[in-house]
Design an enzyme around this catalytic site. Structure first.
Site, PDB file in Angstrom:
ATOM      1  N   ILE A   1      10.690  -4.228-100.483  1.00  0.00           N
ATOM      2  CA  ILE A   1      10.758  -3.571-101.785  1.00  0.00           C
ATOM      3  C   ILE A   1      12.004  -4.111-102.490  1.00  0.00           C
ATOM      4  O   ILE A   1      12.932  -4.591-101.848  1.00  0.00           O
ATOM      5  CB  ILE A   1      10.793  -2.023-101.681  1.00  0.00           C
ATOM      6  CG1 ILE A   1      11.937  -1.535-100.784  1.00  0.00           C
ATOM      7  CG2 ILE A   1       9.472  -1.482-101.175  1.00  0.00           C
ATOM      8  CD1 ILE A   1      12.017  -0.016-100.686  1.00  0.00           C
ATOM      9  N   ASP A   2      11.983  -4.048-103.805  1.00  0.00           N
ATOM     10  CA  ASP A   2      13.055  -4.652-104.588  1.00  0.00           C
ATOM     11  C   ASP A   2      14.394  -3.964-104.349  1.00  0.00           C
ATOM     12  O   ASP A   2      14.453  -2.794-103.943  1.00  0.00           O
ATOM     13  CB  ASP A   2      12.719  -4.594-106.084  1.00  0.00           C
ATOM     14  CG  ASP A   2      11.464  -5.369-106.435  1.00  0.00           C
ATOM     15  OD1 ASP A   2      11.178  -6.356-105.740  1.00  0.00           O
ATOM     16  OD2 ASP A   2      10.778  -4.973-107.398  1.00  0.00           O
ATOM     17  N   LYS A   3      15.453  -4.682-104.657  1.00  0.00           N
ATOM     18  CA  LYS A   3      16.826  -4.185-104.474  1.00  0.00           C
ATOM     19  C   LYS A   3      17.024  -2.797-105.105  1.00  0.00           C
ATOM     20  O   LYS A   3      17.583  -1.892-104.471  1.00  0.00           O
ATOM     21  CB  LYS A   3      17.801  -5.185-105.090  1.00  0.00           C
ATOM     22  CG  LYS A   3      19.250  -4.725-105.182  1.00  0.00           C
ATOM     23  CD  LYS A   3      20.122  -5.827-105.764  1.00  0.00           C
ATOM     24  CE  LYS A   3      21.534  -5.360-106.057  1.00  0.00           C
ATOM     25  NZ  LYS A   3      21.599  -4.500-107.263  1.00  0.00           N
TER      26      LYS A   3
ATOM     27  N   ARG B   1       5.871  -2.955-111.387  1.00  0.00           N
ATOM     28  CA  ARG B   1       6.666  -3.219-112.593  1.00  0.00           C
ATOM     29  C   ARG B   1       5.892  -4.087-113.580  1.00  0.00           C
ATOM     30  O   ARG B   1       5.889  -3.825-114.785  1.00  0.00           O
ATOM     31  CB  ARG B   1       7.985  -3.883-112.197  1.00  0.00           C
ATOM     32  CG  ARG B   1       8.837  -3.005-111.284  1.00  0.00           C
ATOM     33  CD  ARG B   1       9.934  -3.788-110.583  1.00  0.00           C
ATOM     34  NE  ARG B   1      10.915  -4.309-111.522  1.00  0.00           N
ATOM     35  CZ  ARG B   1      11.892  -5.150-111.186  1.00  0.00           C
ATOM     36  NH1 ARG B   1      11.991  -5.565-109.940  1.00  0.00           N
ATOM     37  NH2 ARG B   1      12.738  -5.566-112.098  1.00  0.00           N
TER      38      ARG B   1
END
Length: 303
Positions: A137-139, A237
């Site tokens: 998962i993204d930062k 997103r």
């Protein structure tokens, strides 16, 4: 060395080979792909070609992906929010702001650094940079990740992702109010040709499906639950932006005028999978971080 195959389809005809391949995976830069082609690690119909080779319909492209760069990944003692752990699997709740795995120029402070100090026995399938990492998962996205502690578990979990049997539900705060309470976004995602650091809806992208439902509506925002059928880079997103309701706080895909949150308002709250050894379905749920809850309280007071 991982080997991947790709068949050129109609939308890719007459495009440069290096351009086509750089849209397949968000982690592949065009310069990196060009080097692979020059090194003979990319074959078209069994033969070496140049990076500027113009693709033809039905071309069979075989990519031999080299092992990731060997870096010294140092175990770092840190507090990890472990939701579950046994001899095969770790389920961890990643805080927003933490990178999942090291990369050149970012060798420390990642979830992998912490996991290596915590359990020391992670799957080696993804190489030294991503030991045990099955999905990411993204930062600035918080939430649950499953991590494999051995190669047996890693292969079992990856197969579930491929077969789309893993439950992954996210909560997101988006701009605007979608007209329908439920929906499915089915649109292919690939690298944005105008911005190589971003993803976009593109004809020659990889299949991507997101199901969503509205949990609550506010004055100019909505709380949405998104369930992933596929797991492309930045999928939620990109998909929510595509239908006109970008995530609040998203610095890459959202508007500049947004809520006071550092990074996209996105939380991976539910994770379910079939345990690789017991073959029983297990599911975990993690509350949203306090910053996310504060934004919700603010929106509730200003409906």
């Amino acid at each position: 060395m991982e080997v991947m195959e790709h068949i050129i389809h109609e939308q890719e005809v007459s495009e440069r080979l290096d351009k086509v391949l750089s849209t397949i995976d968000a982690g592949w830069s065009r310069s990196q792909v060009q080097q692979w082609i020059k090194d003979g690690q990319v074959l078209v119909n069994g033969e070496s070609v140049k990076p500027n080779y113009k693709c033809a319909l039905g071309d069979a492209v075989k990519i031999s992906i080299p092992e990731p760069e060997e870096l010294d990944v140092v175990p770092e003692a840190m507090e990890l929010d472990i939701y579950y752990e046994d001899e095969d699997v770790v389920v961890v709740n990643k805080p927003r702001g933490m990178v999942v795995h090291p990369a050149p120029g970012h060798p420390s402070g990642t979830l992998v650094n912490g996991l290596m100090a915590h359990c020391k026995d992670l799957s080696g399938i993804n190489g030294v940079l991503r030991p045990g990492i099955v999905h990411r998962i993204d930062k600035d996205t918080s939430g649950l990740l499953m991590v494999a502690k051995n190669d047996f578990s890693h292969e079992k979990l990856v197969n579930q992702l491929v077969e789309k049997t893993v439950t992954r539900k996210y909560k997101a705060i988006v701009h605007g109010n979608p007209p329908h309470d439920y929906g499915t976004i089915d649109a292919p995602i690939g690298r944005d040709s105008k911005d190589r650091q971003s993803m976009a809806i593109v004809d020659n992208g990889r299949n991507a499906v997101t199901h969503f439902r509205i949990l609550d509506r506010y004055k100019d925002y909505s709380l949405v639950e998104c369930e992933l059928e596929t797991g492309r880079t930045h999928q939620i997103r990109v998909h929510m932006k595509y239908i006109g309701y970008p995530l609040a706080g998203d610095p890459k895909y959202g508007p500049r005028k947004t809520l006071p949150i550092d990074g996209q308002a996105l939380h991976a709250g539910v994770l379910g999978f079939i345990h690789p050894r017991t073959e029983e379905y297990v599911e975990f749920e993690a509350d949203e971080p306090e910053e996310f809850k504060e934004i919700i309280r603010f929106l509730e007071l200003n409906r």
